[in-house]
Motif scaffolding. Structure first.
Motif, PDB file in Angstrom:
ATOM      1  N   ILE A   1      -2.868  76.041  48.048  1.00 48.68           N
ATOM      2  CA  ILE A   1      -1.954  76.642  47.716  1.00 48.68           C
ATOM      3  C   ILE A   1      -2.099  78.257  47.703  1.00 48.68           C
ATOM      4  O   ILE A   1      -1.577  79.060  48.362  1.00 48.68           O
ATOM      5  CB  ILE A   1      -1.255  76.471  46.446  1.00 48.68           C
ATOM      6  N   ARG A   2      -3.445  78.344  47.180  1.00 45.64           N
ATOM      7  CA  ARG A   2      -3.894  79.788  47.045  1.00 45.64           C
ATOM      8  C   ARG A   2      -4.262  80.261  48.435  1.00 45.64           C
ATOM      9  O   ARG A   2      -3.666  81.612  48.849  1.00 45.64           O
ATOM     10  CB  ARG A   2      -5.179  79.882  46.430  1.00 45.64           C
ATOM     11  N   ALA A   3      -4.493  79.358  49.313  1.00 45.66           N
ATOM     12  CA  ALA A   3      -4.822  80.059  50.695  1.00 45.66           C
ATOM     13  C   ALA A   3      -3.422  79.973  51.503  1.00 45.66           C
ATOM     14  O   ALA A   3      -3.301  81.056  52.282  1.00 45.66           O
ATOM     15  CB  ALA A   3      -5.736  78.824  51.479  1.00 45.66           C
ATOM     16  N   SER A   4      -2.517  79.425  51.057  1.00 47.12           N
ATOM     17  CA  SER A   4      -1.301  79.385  51.762  1.00 47.12           C
ATOM     18  C   SER A   4      -0.458  80.564  51.473  1.00 47.12           C
ATOM     19  O   SER A   4       0.472  81.220  52.005  1.00 47.12           O
ATOM     20  CB  SER A   4      -0.405  78.106  51.647  1.00 47.12           C
ATOM     21  N   ILE A   5      -0.739  81.099  50.346  1.00 47.79           N
ATOM     22  CA  ILE A   5      -0.190  82.415  49.839  1.00 47.79           C
ATOM     23  C   ILE A   5      -0.732  83.614  50.373  1.00 47.79           C
ATOM     24  O   ILE A   5      -0.328  84.744  50.410  1.00 47.79           O
ATOM     25  CB  ILE A   5      -0.399  82.276  48.181  1.00 47.79           C
ATOM     26  N   LEU A   6      -2.361  83.519  50.353  1.00 51.82           N
ATOM     27  CA  LEU A   6      -2.860  84.528  50.947  1.00 51.82           C
ATOM     28  C   LEU A   6      -2.853  84.690  52.445  1.00 51.82           C
ATOM     29  O   LEU A   6      -3.035  85.887  52.711  1.00 51.82           O
ATOM     30  CB  LEU A   6      -4.386  84.353  50.563  1.00 51.82           C
ATOM     31  N   ILE A   7      -2.446  83.954  53.321  1.00 58.30           N
ATOM     32  CA  ILE A   7      -2.485  83.916  54.689  1.00 58.30           C
ATOM     33  C   ILE A   7      -1.232  85.167  55.042  1.00 58.30           C
ATOM     34  O   ILE A   7      -1.610  85.948  55.769  1.00 58.30           O
ATOM     35  CB  ILE A   7      -2.328  82.774  55.370  1.00 58.30           C
ATOM     36  N   PRO A   8      -0.140  84.765  54.550  1.00 57.62           N
ATOM     37  CA  PRO A   8       1.021  85.862  54.976  1.00 57.62           C
ATOM     38  C   PRO A   8       0.432  87.416  54.241  1.00 57.62           C
ATOM     39  O   PRO A   8       0.847  88.303  55.110  1.00 57.62           O
ATOM     40  CB  PRO A   8       2.164  85.276  54.129  1.00 57.62           C
ATOM     41  N   TRP A   9      -0.312  87.370  53.259  1.00 58.35           N
ATOM     42  CA  TRP A   9      -0.508  88.860  52.822  1.00 58.35           C
ATOM     43  C   TRP A   9      -1.595  89.319  54.085  1.00 58.35           C
ATOM     44  O   TRP A   9      -1.567  90.496  54.204  1.00 58.35           O
ATOM     45  CB  TRP A   9      -1.318  88.587  51.507  1.00 58.35           C
ATOM     46  N   ALA A  10      -2.525  88.536  54.594  1.00 55.88           N
ATOM     47  CA  ALA A  10      -3.668  89.120  55.463  1.00 55.88           C
ATOM     48  C   ALA A  10      -2.994  89.110  56.793  1.00 55.88           C
ATOM     49  O   ALA A  10      -3.544  90.158  57.362  1.00 55.88           O
ATOM     50  CB  ALA A  10      -4.813  87.994  55.363  1.00 55.88           C
ATOM     51  N   ILE A  11      -1.861  88.570  57.213  1.00 55.87           N
ATOM     52  CA  ILE A  11      -1.700  88.859  58.483  1.00 55.87           C
ATOM     53  C   ILE A  11      -0.998  90.347  58.549  1.00 55.87           C
ATOM     54  O   ILE A  11      -0.122  90.766  57.719  1.00 55.87           O
ATOM     55  CB  ILE A  11      -0.472  87.801  58.917  1.00 55.87           C
ATOM     56  N   PRO A  12      -1.276  91.080  59.499  1.00 55.19           N
ATOM     57  CA  PRO A  12      -0.752  92.386  59.612  1.00 55.19           C
ATOM     58  C   PRO A  12       0.808  92.468  59.949  1.00 55.19           C
ATOM     59  O   PRO A  12       1.177  91.481  60.427  1.00 55.19           O
ATOM     60  CB  PRO A  12      -1.420  92.875  60.932  1.00 55.19           C
ATOM     61  N   THR A  13       1.321  93.533  59.019  1.00 50.67           N
ATOM     62  CA  THR A  13       2.896  93.086  59.211  1.00 50.67           C
ATOM     63  C   THR A  13       3.303  93.422  60.522  1.00 50.67           C
ATOM     64  O   THR A  13       4.398  92.624  60.786  1.00 50.67           O
ATOM     65  CB  THR A  13       3.279  94.530  58.305  1.00 50.67           C
ATOM     66  N   VAL A  14       2.634  94.268  61.592  1.00 49.70           N
ATOM     67  CA  VAL A  14       3.107  94.200  62.841  1.00 49.70           C
ATOM     68  C   VAL A  14       3.027  93.043  63.414  1.00 49.70           C
ATOM     69  O   VAL A  14       3.821  92.589  64.072  1.00 49.70           O
ATOM     70  CB  VAL A  14       2.212  95.478  63.521  1.00 49.70           C
ATOM     71  N   VAL A  15       1.942  92.131  63.160  1.00 47.95           N
ATOM     72  CA  VAL A  15       1.862  90.957  63.827  1.00 47.95           C
ATOM     73  C   VAL A  15       3.008  89.958  63.406  1.00 47.95           C
ATOM     74  O   VAL A  15       3.504  89.238  64.143  1.00 47.95           O
ATOM     75  CB  VAL A  15       0.479  90.362  63.636  1.00 47.95           C
ATOM     76  N   SER A  16       3.089  90.020  62.071  1.00 52.25           N
ATOM     77  CA  SER A  16       4.329  89.291  61.493  1.00 52.25           C
ATOM     78  C   SER A  16       5.541  89.501  61.887  1.00 52.25           C
ATOM     79  O   SER A  16       6.461  88.555  62.320  1.00 52.25           O
ATOM     80  CB  SER A  16       4.150  88.856  59.917  1.00 52.25           C
ATOM     81  N   ALA A  17       5.723  91.041  62.332  1.00 51.88           N
ATOM     82  CA  ALA A  17       7.046  91.385  63.003  1.00 51.88           C
ATOM     83  C   ALA A  17       7.184  90.655  64.321  1.00 51.88           C
ATOM     84  O   ALA A  17       8.264  90.294  64.709  1.00 51.88           O
ATOM     85  CB  ALA A  17       7.089  92.820  62.826  1.00 51.88           C
ATOM     86  N   VAL A  18       6.118  90.841  64.882  1.00 49.65           N
ATOM     87  CA  VAL A  18       5.975  90.215  66.093  1.00 49.65           C
ATOM     88  C   VAL A  18       6.329  88.708  66.419  1.00 49.65           C
ATOM     89  O   VAL A  18       7.278  88.174  67.180  1.00 49.65           O
ATOM     90  CB  VAL A  18       4.549  90.508  66.984  1.00 49.65           C
ATOM     91  N   LEU A  19       5.707  88.131  65.296  1.00 45.80           N
ATOM     92  CA  LEU A  19       5.916  86.594  65.454  1.00 45.80           C
ATOM     93  C   LEU A  19       7.302  86.337  65.074  1.00 45.80           C
ATOM     94  O   LEU A  19       8.071  85.467  65.407  1.00 45.80           O
ATOM     95  CB  LEU A  19       5.167  86.213  64.180  1.00 45.80           C
ATOM     96  N   TRP A  20       8.102  87.195  64.008  1.00 49.89           N
ATOM     97  CA  TRP A  20       9.407  86.835  63.795  1.00 49.89           C
ATOM     98  C   TRP A  20      10.353  87.452  64.906  1.00 49.89           C
ATOM     99  O   TRP A  20      11.361  86.558  64.870  1.00 49.89           O
ATOM    100  CB  TRP A  20       9.655  87.600  62.201  1.00 49.89           C
ATOM    101  N   LYS A  21       9.976  88.187  65.414  1.00 49.92           N
ATOM    102  CA  LYS A  21      10.778  88.646  66.661  1.00 49.92           C
ATOM    103  C   LYS A  21      11.049  87.523  67.542  1.00 49.92           C
ATOM    104  O   LYS A  21      12.079  87.247  68.045  1.00 49.92           O
ATOM    105  CB  LYS A  21      10.048  89.901  67.301  1.00 49.92           C
ATOM    106  N   TRP A  22       9.638  86.873  67.798  1.00 52.03           N
ATOM    107  CA  TRP A  22       9.750  85.500  68.543  1.00 52.03           C
ATOM    108  C   TRP A  22      10.639  84.532  67.909  1.00 52.03           C
ATOM    109  O   TRP A  22      11.720  84.039  68.827  1.00 52.03           O
ATOM    110  CB  TRP A  22       8.401  85.040  68.948  1.00 52.03           C
ATOM    111  N   ILE A  23      10.514  84.279  66.642  1.00 55.32           N
ATOM    112  CA  ILE A  23      11.293  83.271  66.070  1.00 55.32           C
ATOM    113  C   ILE A  23      12.941  83.423  66.395  1.00 55.32           C
ATOM    114  O   ILE A  23      13.674  82.827  66.482  1.00 55.32           O
ATOM    115  CB  ILE A  23      10.999  83.028  64.555  1.00 55.32           C
TER     116      ILE A  23
END
Lengths: 248, 339
Positions: free
Chosen positions: B132-154
């Motif tokens: 659980i701890r890992a799954s919580i930290l991963i969104p935190w560690a992903i650069p915002t820009v990368v997550s924005a790109v990811l969501w852009k695709w979604i």
């Protein structure tokens, strides 16, 4: 994300869970000279690395003083450091852009590193202070009984023991600097100085209107994997760092 | 050009042989140890802020009476500010103000609720805690820009989101659905983080308190309301305050996910950044100053109204809750999202 990065560019919107056949086309596309991504990665490493090291060297002293020494204005100093960490990035970016333009610092490393310290430093001082507070006071007392000054006690006894805390802070500061966007975006306009996050947002497709989703994903994977490995390896430490002082 | 500020050298800490009063020696040592930090902070924060405030009263360029371009800055009094509130740019400003406020209120409320729920679940779960701890930290560690790109695709017209919902929403165009996309992406990234901080607060609550409540016939909901919430309040308030300040300054997520020049997601940060890139430094600085004032005002109101104890145990002004150390948020990470 990983799955998408392995698809052929033509198939990025396929829905199958496993790409067939897996293709590394996107990965080769990322390192296409058009995108200059390798250079951007290097830039990110330089900027985040230098920021982290500089911030730690400076922050360690301040944190120790805040955690251990008694002096007038201590609360004021603490409040000031917290207050600075709340500043919106944009309030710094506007004047800094003008200053840097005037002194010719646009597209230089120092224009990226200096502003990054503005948020990495308060963050680190804050974390380190919590770590130092958790250390038993007796350590220094023993050292001082043995004839050390406060300064020597700090240097010879505390610093070596505090290494794990310093290391955790380093990771947190590094991640923060690595992910920084607004400063890196504003202070650069040549792709030679883009950091990796800026490079991703600026990726060019082969044709004008084509958004290269596949290679963006691939770049995202490349950018995130090292962070995730780092975070997973030290997750317990990081959590205790992030919630420093909360759990006793 | 070296970047690092001069770090204090060992020899500067005067090694006095005779024993001085501890306070005097400590004060001096503290001053020496703190000076580099404050030097850097003044350089990279204090100075730019002052210059920014000054800049907001000036204008750059323009033409003089003879039609020649003007070199340097002209003093402009309050015109940059009045122009924001009246005139062509007023709509754009109020829109950005509204968008910023909307994002802040909605995101912080949703994230707090979800984050607290996560913390409660994690507090119960003893198996798979590290997972659980890992799954919580991963969104935190992903650069915002990368997550924005990811969501852009979604959220792409042909992407996963429309596939799941089975209809055709043009998420990343403009309007309310673009706002929703930003809110969802932001929640995904930072709710876990709030969860983490609340969890830290939960773990110091002794089990006996709940048992006592149970014996007295308190329902689970009542226990949560009257035991958990009050005890976790300090940790929660600090987390919410930091998130609030970060959301107010939100820039990268809407910028990458939806794009610039889209009124529905143009936050004050994006507005100011766009103005300054176009070398309209005066108005840009004025926007930034306004955002800054807004932030200070909200933070002050928040601390005053709810009594968030941000400084932690350094300020022994109020009684401690059951002798627990107050949660000091190691300046939250999500500053990476800036931050």
């Amino acid at each position: 994300m990983i799955v998408t990065s392995l698809r052929k560019p033509a198939e990025v919107f396929e829905k199958a869970a496993v790409p067939s056949p897996p293709s590394f086309q996107n990965y080769t596309a990322v390192f296409d000279p058009v995108n200059n991504f390798a250079r951007a990665l290097l830039n990110s490493i330089i900027v985040a690395g230098v920021t982290t090291v500089a911030v730690l060297i400076i922050g360690v002293f301040a944190a120790y003083a805040l955690a251990r020494l008694d002096f007038r204005g201590k609360n004021l100093a603490l409040s000031a450091i917290i207050a600075t960490s709340m500043f919106p990035g944009i309030a710094l970016v506007v004047p800094l852009l003008k200053i840097f333009t005037d002194i010719g610092w646009i597209n230089t490393y120092q224009a990226l590193i200096l502003p990054s310290m503005s948020f990495a430093l308060p963050l680190s001082v804050w974390n380190l202070t919590a770590f130092f507070r958790q250390m038993p006071q007796e350590l220094e007392q023993a050292a001082m009984v043995d004839g050390c000054t406060q300064w020597q006690a700090f240097r010879k006894v505390i610093l070596p023991i505090a290494a794990p805390g310093v290391f955790t802070t380093a990771i947190i500061a590094f991640v923060a600097a690595w992910n920084e966007f607004i400063i890196a975006l504003t202070m650069t306009n040549k792709s030679d100085f883009f950091t990796a996050v800026v490079a991703i947002s600026q990726f060019q497709g082969k044709t004008g209107r084509d958004i290269p989703v596949g290679s963006q994903m691939a770049a995202g994977v490349i950018l995130t994997i090292p962070l995730i490995i780092m975070v997973l390896a030290f997750q317990r430490r990081i959590v205790s760092g992030l919630t420093a002082g909360g759990v006793k | 050009m070296a970047v690092a500020a001069p770090a204090p050298v060992g020899s500067r800490g005067k090694k006095t042989k005779e024993w001085k009063s501890p306070d005097e020696g400590q004060g001096r040592l503290a001053a020496i140890m703190l000076s580099p930090t404050f030097l850097v902070l003044i350089l990279v924060i204090g100075l730019p802020i002052l210059l920014g405030i000054r800049q907001s009263f000036y204008t750059t360029g323009g033409l003089d009476a003879q039609g020649f371009a003007i070199e340097g800055d002209q003093f402009n009094g309050l015109k940059n500010y009045t122009a924001i509130f009246h005139g062509a740019t007023a709509d754009r400003f109020w829109n950005a103000f509204y968008v910023t406020t909307l994002f802040t209120v909605v995101c912080v409320v949703i994230e707090t609720v979800i984050g607290t729920a996560m913390a409660l679940i994690m507090n119960r779960a003893f198996k798979g805690r590290s997972l659980i701890r890992a799954s919580i930290l991963i969104p935190w560690a992903i650069p915002t820009v990368v997550s924005a790109v990811l969501w852009k695709w979604i959220f792409n017209a042909n992407g996963v989101a429309n596939d799941v919902l089975g209809n055709q929403i043009l998420w990343s165009t403009d309007g309310i659905q673009a706002q929703m996309a930003v809110i969802i992406a932001d929640t995904w990234k930072t709710a876990p983080f709030i969860g983490l901080l609340v969890l830290a607060g939960l773990q110091v609550i002794p089990e006996e308190v709940y048992e006592a409540a149970k014996i007295d016939g308190s329902s689970t909901w009542n226990s949560f309301l009257h035991i958990t919430l009050p005890l976790v309040k300090p940790a929660l308030l600090v987390a919410v305050l930091f998130r609030m300040l970060q959301t107010l300054a939100m820039f990268d997520l809407p910028y990458v996910l939806v794009g610039k020049g889209k009124p529905s997601v143009e936050t004050l940060s994006i507005l100011a950044q766009q103005e300054s890139v176009n070398t309209r430094y005066g108005p840009a600085a004025a926007y930034a100053v306004l955002l800054f004032l807004y932030l200070v005002l909200l933070a002050y109101a928040f601390i005053k109204l709810l009594g968030a104890d941000v400084i932690g145990d350094a300020a022994p002004k109020r009684a401690k809750v059951k002798g627990q150390k107050r949660s000091k948020v190691g300046r939250s990470v999500a500053k990476g999202d800036m931050p």
